[in-house]
Design a protein around this motif. Structure first.
Motif, PDB file in Angstrom:
ATOM      1  N   SER A   2       9.425  14.667  46.850  1.00 50.78           N
ATOM      2  CA  SER A   2      10.231  14.936  45.669  1.00 50.78           C
ATOM      3  C   SER A   2      11.700  15.049  46.031  1.00 50.78           C
ATOM      4  O   SER A   2      12.054  15.450  47.131  1.00 50.78           O
ATOM      5  CB  SER A   2       9.798  16.255  45.022  1.00 50.78           C
ATOM      6  N   THR A   3      12.528  14.714  45.070  1.00 50.19           N
ATOM      7  CA  THR A   3      13.964  14.893  45.205  1.00 50.19           C
ATOM      8  C   THR A   3      14.332  16.153  44.443  1.00 50.19           C
ATOM      9  O   THR A   3      13.948  16.324  43.291  1.00 50.19           O
ATOM     10  CB  THR A   3      14.723  13.684  44.627  1.00 50.19           C
ATOM     11  N   ILE A   4      15.082  17.051  45.081  1.00 48.36           N
ATOM     12  CA  ILE A   4      15.437  18.338  44.503  1.00 48.36           C
ATOM     13  C   ILE A   4      16.928  18.352  44.172  1.00 48.36           C
ATOM     14  O   ILE A   4      17.755  18.079  45.040  1.00 48.36           O
ATOM     15  CB  ILE A   4      15.133  19.483  45.490  1.00 48.36           C
ATOM     16  N   ALA A   5      17.250  18.667  42.914  1.00 48.34           N
ATOM     17  CA  ALA A   5      18.638  18.871  42.510  1.00 48.34           C
ATOM     18  C   ALA A   5      18.821  20.359  42.260  1.00 48.34           C
ATOM     19  O   ALA A   5      18.090  20.950  41.466  1.00 48.34           O
ATOM     20  CB  ALA A   5      18.970  18.087  41.252  1.00 48.34           C
ATOM     21  N   VAL A  27      17.618  16.801  49.138  1.00 50.79           N
ATOM     22  CA  VAL A  27      18.277  17.791  48.287  1.00 50.79           C
ATOM     23  C   VAL A  27      19.663  17.310  47.900  1.00 50.79           C
ATOM     24  O   VAL A  27      20.386  16.734  48.717  1.00 50.79           O
ATOM     25  CB  VAL A  27      18.398  19.152  49.019  1.00 50.79           C
ATOM     26  N   THR A  28      20.027  17.587  46.647  1.00 51.06           N
ATOM     27  CA  THR A  28      21.369  17.313  46.152  1.00 51.06           C
ATOM     28  C   THR A  28      21.875  18.555  45.444  1.00 51.06           C
ATOM     29  O   THR A  28      21.112  19.203  44.722  1.00 51.06           O
ATOM     30  CB  THR A  28      21.355  16.141  45.148  1.00 51.06           C
ATOM     31  N   GLU A  57      24.377  13.182  37.047  1.00 51.04           N
ATOM     32  CA  GLU A  57      23.901  12.189  38.027  1.00 51.04           C
ATOM     33  C   GLU A  57      22.809  12.780  38.921  1.00 51.04           C
ATOM     34  O   GLU A  57      21.776  12.156  39.155  1.00 51.04           O
ATOM     35  CB  GLU A  57      25.063  11.696  38.887  1.00 51.04           C
ATOM     36  N   ALA A  58      23.027  13.979  39.408  1.00 49.86           N
ATOM     37  CA  ALA A  58      22.048  14.617  40.290  1.00 49.86           C
ATOM     38  C   ALA A  58      20.730  14.860  39.570  1.00 49.86           C
ATOM     39  O   ALA A  58      19.654  14.613  40.117  1.00 49.86           O
ATOM     40  CB  ALA A  58      22.607  15.926  40.831  1.00 49.86           C
ATOM     41  N   ALA A  62      16.543  13.412  40.100  1.00 47.74           N
ATOM     42  CA  ALA A  62      15.693  14.456  40.685  1.00 47.74           C
ATOM     43  C   ALA A  62      14.338  14.559  39.997  1.00 47.74           C
ATOM     44  O   ALA A  62      14.205  14.325  38.799  1.00 47.74           O
ATOM     45  CB  ALA A  62      16.398  15.798  40.602  1.00 47.74           C
ATOM     46  N   ASP A  63      13.343  14.948  40.802  1.00 49.08           N
ATOM     47  CA  ASP A  63      12.018  15.282  40.279  1.00 49.08           C
ATOM     48  C   ASP A  63      11.922  16.778  40.002  1.00 49.08           C
ATOM     49  O   ASP A  63      11.208  17.212  39.111  1.00 49.08           O
ATOM     50  CB  ASP A  63      10.935  14.912  41.300  1.00 49.08           C
ATOM     51  N   VAL A  64      12.637  17.563  40.828  1.00 47.05           N
ATOM     52  CA  VAL A  64      12.634  19.017  40.728  1.00 47.05           C
ATOM     53  C   VAL A  64      14.069  19.482  40.517  1.00 47.05           C
ATOM     54  O   VAL A  64      14.983  19.020  41.212  1.00 47.05           O
ATOM     55  CB  VAL A  64      12.066  19.662  42.024  1.00 47.05           C
ATOM     56  N   ILE A  65      14.253  20.391  39.560  1.00 42.28           N
ATOM     57  CA  ILE A  65      15.572  20.943  39.280  1.00 42.28           C
ATOM     58  C   ILE A  65      15.510  22.453  39.490  1.00 42.28           C
ATOM     59  O   ILE A  65      14.656  23.130  38.920  1.00 42.28           O
ATOM     60  CB  ILE A  65      16.019  20.634  37.840  1.00 42.28           C
TER      61      ILE A  65
END
Length: 93
Positions: A2-5, A27-28, A57-58, A62-65
């Motif tokens: 997952s991508t985390i913002a 992570v972003t 944008e972030a 993302a999949d997870v915020i």
């Protein structure tokens, strides 16, 4: 993976970004102003490992915020995000 913002580049957001990125997560940090004082402090601490992007944008990537904002900013920021269907939201406020 997952991508985390992480919404917010203060002490909590920066610490979470540092810890999760050191464990291999993508992570972003999401901020309203990428040149703000808090964004610059986070950038100095995290280096190039964690990108700092504008919030919209972030979040779109993302999949997870993770919400790591001061309480007074939460309503405004969340209402500006639009649809969050299919995203996991974690509140660290």
């Amino acid at each position: 993976m997952s991508t985390i913002a992480i919404l917010g580049a203060g002490a909590v957001g920066t610490a979470l970004a540092q810890n999760w990125s050191s464990k291999g997560h993508a992570v972003t940090l999401a901020v309203r102003d990428t040149q703000s004082e808090s964004a610059e402090r986070a950038r100095a601490k995290l280096g190039e490992v964690v990108p700092i992007l504008e919030t919209s944008e972030a979040v779109s990537e993302a999949d997870v915020i993770v919400v790591a904002l001061p309480w007074r900013a939460v309503a405004d920021v969340l209402s500006s995000l639009g649809g969050l269907d299919g995203k996991i939201i974690i509140d660290a406020t």
